[in-house]
Write an enzyme that holds these catalytic residues in place. Sequence first.
Site, mmCIF file in Angstrom:
data_model
loop_
_atom_site.group_PDB
_atom_site.id
_atom_site.type_symbol
_atom_site.label_atom_id
_atom_site.label_comp_id
_atom_site.label_asym_id
_atom_site.label_seq_id
_atom_site.Cartn_x
_atom_site.Cartn_y
_atom_site.Cartn_z
ATOM 1 N N CYS A 118 -4.836 -17.165 14.503
ATOM 2 C CA CYS A 118 -4.464 -16.359 15.666
ATOM 3 C C CYS A 118 -4.583 -17.242 16.902
ATOM 4 C CB CYS A 118 -5.408 -15.175 15.819
ATOM 5 S SG CYS A 118 -5.474 -14.126 14.348
ATOM 6 N N CYS B 146 -12.205 -7.853 15.192
ATOM 7 C CA CYS B 146 -11.096 -7.932 14.223
ATOM 8 C C CYS B 146 -11.461 -7.339 12.867
ATOM 9 C CB CYS B 146 -10.690 -9.384 14.032
ATOM 10 S SG CYS B 146 -9.410 -9.589 12.782
ATOM 11 N N CYS C 132 -10.344 -11.968 18.116
ATOM 12 C CA CYS C 132 -10.912 -10.758 18.696
ATOM 13 C C CYS C 132 -12.250 -10.504 18.013
ATOM 14 C CB CYS C 132 -9.967 -9.593 18.454
ATOM 15 S SG CYS C 132 -8.284 -10.012 18.925
ATOM 16 N N ARG D 117 7.141 -0.012 2.261
ATOM 17 C CA ARG D 117 6.883 -1.168 3.122
ATOM 18 C C ARG D 117 5.742 -2.022 2.597
ATOM 19 N NH1 ARG D 117 5.168 3.681 4.801
ATOM 20 N NH2 ARG D 117 3.483 3.985 6.311
ATOM 21 N N ASP E 58 -7.788 3.994 9.482
ATOM 22 C CA ASP E 58 -7.462 3.392 8.202
ATOM 23 C C ASP E 58 -8.597 3.791 7.260
ATOM 24 O OD1 ASP E 58 -5.888 1.632 6.495
ATOM 25 O OD2 ASP E 58 -5.291 0.704 8.399
ATOM 26 N N ASP F 217 -12.387 -0.103 12.705
ATOM 27 C CA ASP F 217 -12.665 -0.216 11.273
ATOM 28 C C ASP F 217 -14.090 -0.706 11.040
ATOM 29 O OD1 ASP F 217 -10.109 0.551 10.211
ATOM 30 O OD2 ASP F 217 -9.317 -1.313 11.048
ATOM 31 N N ARG G 291 -9.892 -7.951 10.133
ATOM 32 C CA ARG G 291 -9.693 -8.957 9.079
ATOM 33 C C ARG G 291 -10.489 -10.218 9.391
ATOM 34 N NH1 ARG G 291 -3.809 -7.560 8.732
ATOM 35 N NH2 ARG G 291 -3.740 -5.951 7.125
ATOM 36 N N ARG H 57 0.817 -1.207 0.000
ATOM 37 C CA ARG H 57 0.000 0.000 0.000
ATOM 38 C C ARG H 57 0.859 1.269 0.000
ATOM 39 N NH1 ARG H 57 -4.970 -0.549 2.218
ATOM 40 N NH2 ARG H 57 -4.232 -1.746 3.990
ATOM 41 N N TYR H 58 2.000 1.187 0.682
ATOM 42 C CA TYR H 58 2.895 2.349 0.796
ATOM 43 C C TYR H 58 4.200 2.023 0.066
ATOM 44 C CZ TYR H 58 -0.060 3.443 4.882
ATOM 45 O OH TYR H 58 -1.098 3.716 5.723
ATOM 46 N N LYS I 6 -3.480 4.751 6.350
ATOM 47 C CA LYS I 6 -3.810 5.306 7.654
ATOM 48 C C LYS I 6 -3.609 6.821 7.660
ATOM 49 C CE LYS I 6 -2.234 1.101 9.943
ATOM 50 N NZ LYS I 6 -1.939 0.402 8.667
#
Length: 353
Positions: free
Chosen positions: A104, A111, A108, A95, A310, A273, A113, A91-92, A317
């Site tokens: 995981c 989450c 959560c 990185r 985001d 999000d 995702r 995206r950037y 972000k």
Amino acid sequence: MNAPRTLRYPAELVESGLVSAEKLPALEDVAARYAVAITPEIVGLIDPADDADPIARQYVPDPAELRTTPDETGDPIGDKIHEVSEGLIHRYPDRVLLKFVHVCAVYCRFCFRREMVGPQAPHLTPQALENALDYIRSHPDIWEVIASGGDPLVASPRRISELVQALADIDHVKVVRFHTRVPMVAPERVTDALVASLAAPGVTGWVAIHANHPREFTPAARAAIARLADAGIPLVSQTVLLAGINDDAETLGQLMRTFVENRVKPYYLHHGDLAPGTGHFRTSLAAGQNLMRALRGRVSGLCQPTYVLDIPGGHGKAPVGPSYVETTPEAVSVEDYRGGKHPYRPDKIRTES
Ligand SMILES: *Cc1c(COP(=O)(O)O)cnc(C)c1O
Ligand code: SF4
């Protein structure tokens, strides 16, 4: 008694007294859609008598998750648009984010995702990983690789080591950053072998630790963080702003202090999000900004995270914290931590020429 194990089925949650039996049918529906896992470390922290327990609310499924609003989507931060190779998001410019594993230690309930993580496809195939590494090798602008997922520290030290070594062998990659909840929720996984796998000559390893409430810092979690810090691995934090869990200045301030006391520099406070079925966790941006103002006055500068959103659609972000500077054509005014406004009139006005 059996050794404590991770709870994965609504029936087990009922059996262990974490939820009442009448919720079972609704929770079966939730679990059919979104993965469930609560580790023994977390089960031990939950007060089943407290309906609003801030630990339970993060991990115990809730029928409210079945409500999805039209603004929510399975890909709230637009990962798909920037996916350049399976599991690799670019995206950037400098990185990439590598979804190294899809599982995981815990799931959560908020989450972002949540439609992409779960036990159905544990990790990238060796071929997909090789393709991702080829992309990184052929893009000299990539300075940092962010290992995410899922939770990358669920992988074995051997697999992590292979990844880190492969990155260390790429001249332009200087930093590998792991985003993880493992030190908090499964601290026993932070073994010497795991710690040793996170860096190698040629690439610096950083760890971003995800925690949302000061009570998550159990003695075992603190010890796991200390093992990372003692090994010289720089540590930063990330927290999701969650209604009824940490959206008050007292709790949030205490959380940030606890990170700092444990040698973790607060990095990001994420605005929630637009992930499906998470509306009951979201606050307004204005509420988040007020909390950031309260933190600025209340706790040390070391304890200040950057409040970020985001931007839906994959735009990345953006810092969305309050501004302390007000500029008009006539004057500049700066606000102090108590809300007092002060004109800023330097003697020397620099003029653009
Ligand atoms: C969040 C994110 C990053 C990391 O952003 P930083 O501001 O460097 O922490 C990188 N890539 C993607 C795709 C992300 O979502
Ligand atoms: S650990 Fe991270 S990726 Fe896994 S469920 Fe929690 S927020 Fe999602």
